[in-house]
Design a protein around this motif. Structure first.
Motif, PDB file in Angstrom:
ATOM      1  N   UNK A   1      -2.339  -6.033   0.910  1.00 25.73           N
ATOM      2  CA  UNK A   1      -2.609  -4.925   0.003  1.00 25.73           C
ATOM      3  C   UNK A   1      -2.861  -3.619   0.733  1.00 25.73           C
ATOM      4  N   UNK A   2      -3.671  -3.673   1.782  1.00 20.98           N
ATOM      5  CA  UNK A   2      -3.965  -2.455   2.543  1.00 20.98           C
ATOM      6  C   UNK A   2      -2.729  -1.942   3.270  1.00 20.98           C
ATOM      7  N   UNK A   3      -1.920  -2.854   3.805  1.00 24.79           N
ATOM      8  CA  UNK A   3      -0.706  -2.423   4.512  1.00 24.79           C
ATOM      9  C   UNK A   3       0.303  -1.821   3.543  1.00 24.79           C
ATOM     10  N   UNK A   4       0.405  -2.364   2.326  1.00 19.29           N
ATOM     11  CA  UNK A   4       1.307  -1.785   1.325  1.00 19.29           C
ATOM     12  C   UNK A   4       0.877  -0.370   0.963  1.00 19.29           C
ATOM     13  N   UNK A   5      -0.435  -0.167   0.833  1.00 22.75           N
ATOM     14  CA  UNK A   5      -0.946   1.175   0.549  1.00 22.75           C
ATOM     15  C   UNK A   5      -0.643   2.130   1.701  1.00 22.75           C
ATOM     16  N   UNK A   6      -0.824   1.659   2.929  1.00 23.69           N
ATOM     17  CA  UNK A   6      -0.517   2.489   4.099  1.00 23.69           C
ATOM     18  C   UNK A   6       0.970   2.831   4.144  1.00 23.69           C
ATOM     19  N   UNK A   7       1.810   1.870   3.826  1.00 23.17           N
ATOM     20  CA  UNK A   7       3.252   2.110   3.807  1.00 23.17           C
ATOM     21  C   UNK A   7       3.606   3.213   2.816  1.00 23.17           C
ATOM     22  N   UNK A   8       3.012   3.165   1.630  1.00 21.33           N
ATOM     23  CA  UNK A   8       3.300   4.183   0.609  1.00 21.33           C
ATOM     24  C   UNK A   8       2.788   5.553   1.029  1.00 21.33           C
ATOM     25  N   UNK A   9       1.605   5.591   1.629  1.00 25.85           N
ATOM     26  CA  UNK A   9       1.030   6.877   2.058  1.00 25.85           C
ATOM     27  C   UNK A   9       1.924   7.546   3.095  1.00 25.85           C
ATOM     28  N   UNK A  10       2.513   6.759   3.983  1.00 28.16           N
ATOM     29  CA  UNK A  10       3.380   7.328   5.017  1.00 28.16           C
ATOM     30  C   UNK A  10       4.767   7.649   4.462  1.00 28.16           C
ATOM     31  N   UNK A  11       5.301   6.747   3.649  1.00 33.51           N
ATOM     32  CA  UNK A  11       6.708   6.846   3.251  1.00 33.51           C
ATOM     33  C   UNK A  11       6.951   7.863   2.148  1.00 33.51           C
ATOM     34  N   UNK A  12       6.079   7.921   1.148  1.00 36.17           N
ATOM     35  CA  UNK A  12       6.335   8.801   0.000  1.00 36.17           C
ATOM     36  C   UNK A  12       6.518  10.266   0.404  1.00 36.17           C
ATOM     37  N   UNK A  13       5.626  10.865   1.215  1.00 42.25           N
ATOM     38  CA  UNK A  13       5.866  12.256   1.640  1.00 42.25           C
ATOM     39  C   UNK A  13       7.128  12.401   2.495  1.00 42.25           C
TER      40      UNK A  13
END
Length: 274
Positions: free
Chosen positions: A79-91
């Protein structure tokens, strides 16, 4: 009358096709369920159904290992890694797709997926050991968070492309900067895509075994996939207990996917439209 017969025939074919698809996906789960109630002798005999179901495997599995803790570790890290992935990838996706910056990022992220993961095993081991992230929860979160960026990038790219650029241009005309436009205009519209991408990357991190078996040796960090290997000894494999652990590990992900299935279907449908 002929048209009615054709309609009935088509519905029958569709129903048969749907049944075969459901059978394809549900048969392995049904086999695991049957396996969890078998004795060791019945497992070796290869019977699908057991004549004398037993709960011994269910009782012994949770006594043999702390299965709940392993599942929690997997959920926390995934869960935490998925959130980190989105934080980096979306911008990053927004910058490439809407602002035309860093067009090489797409090709670079895709190229990183060409080589098999085992190639990066040794460099990552020394890197994590030097940085003190080896056998730590933050280390696994960062590893999976970065590892799934290529998948998230190509999934989110379709969603970002669906947002009309006129909305961004109107915000820029009103004096909004790039960050404000991304946060206030694009992120709300990206919600279905973020949920769909987050679920997929969560499942990828939850099911990963290679890196987990090397970088998570401590019981305080070990996840479900590594815990399943504990049931395999030098000469004996406890298939019944392994089936129980597999079913118990599938349940949290199934509940999460079921809870967000509306957003998941909406997001995947929106992302498939060009």
């Amino acid at each position: 009358m002929a048209a009615k017969s054709v309609s009935i025939f088509r519905r029958s074919i569709s129903a048969a096709g749907l049944f075969l698809v459901l059978l394809f996906f549900l048969l392995p789960i049904a086999y695991l369920g049957a396996l969890s109630f078998k004795t060791r002798d019945e497992v070796l005999m290869g019977q699908f159904f057991t004549a004398h179901p037993t709960l011994d495997n269910w009782l012994k599995t949770f006594e043999f290992i702390d299965l709940t803790a392993f599942i929690w570790h997997s959920l926390l890290i995934a869960g935490a890694s998925a959130l980190l992935t989105l934080v980096i990838t979306a911008p990053a996706v927004y910058a490439v797709a809407k602002l035309g910056r860093g067009g090489f990022v797409g090709q670079l992220t895709l190229a990183s997926y060409v080589a098999p993961p085992v190639v990066s095993l040794l460099p990552l081991f020394f890197l994590m050991r030097i940085t003190g992230l080896l056998n730590t929860v933050p280390g696994m979160i960062i590893l999976y968070g970065v590892m799934n960026i290529p998948v998230a990038y190509w999934l989110l790219r379709g969603f970002v492309k669906q947002i009309p650029v006129e909305l961004d241009e109107a915000a820029w005309t009103d004096g909004a900067g790039y960050i404000k436009t991304f946060v206030q205009i694009n992120l709300p519209l990206l919600a279905p895509g973020l949920v769909a991408t987050g679920l997929i990357t969560l499942i990828l991190a939850y099911n990963e075994f290679l890196f987990a078996s090397v970088f998570a040796q401590d019981n305080a960090v070990r996840g479900l996939t590594v815990a399943l290997s504990i049931f395999q000894g030098d000469r004996i494999v406890n298939f019944g207990q392994m089936a129980v652990a597999s079913l118990a590990g599938m349940l949290p992900v199934f509940i999460i996917a079921y809870a967000f299935q509306g957003r998941l279907i909406e997001g995947m449908t929106a992302g498939s439209i060009r």
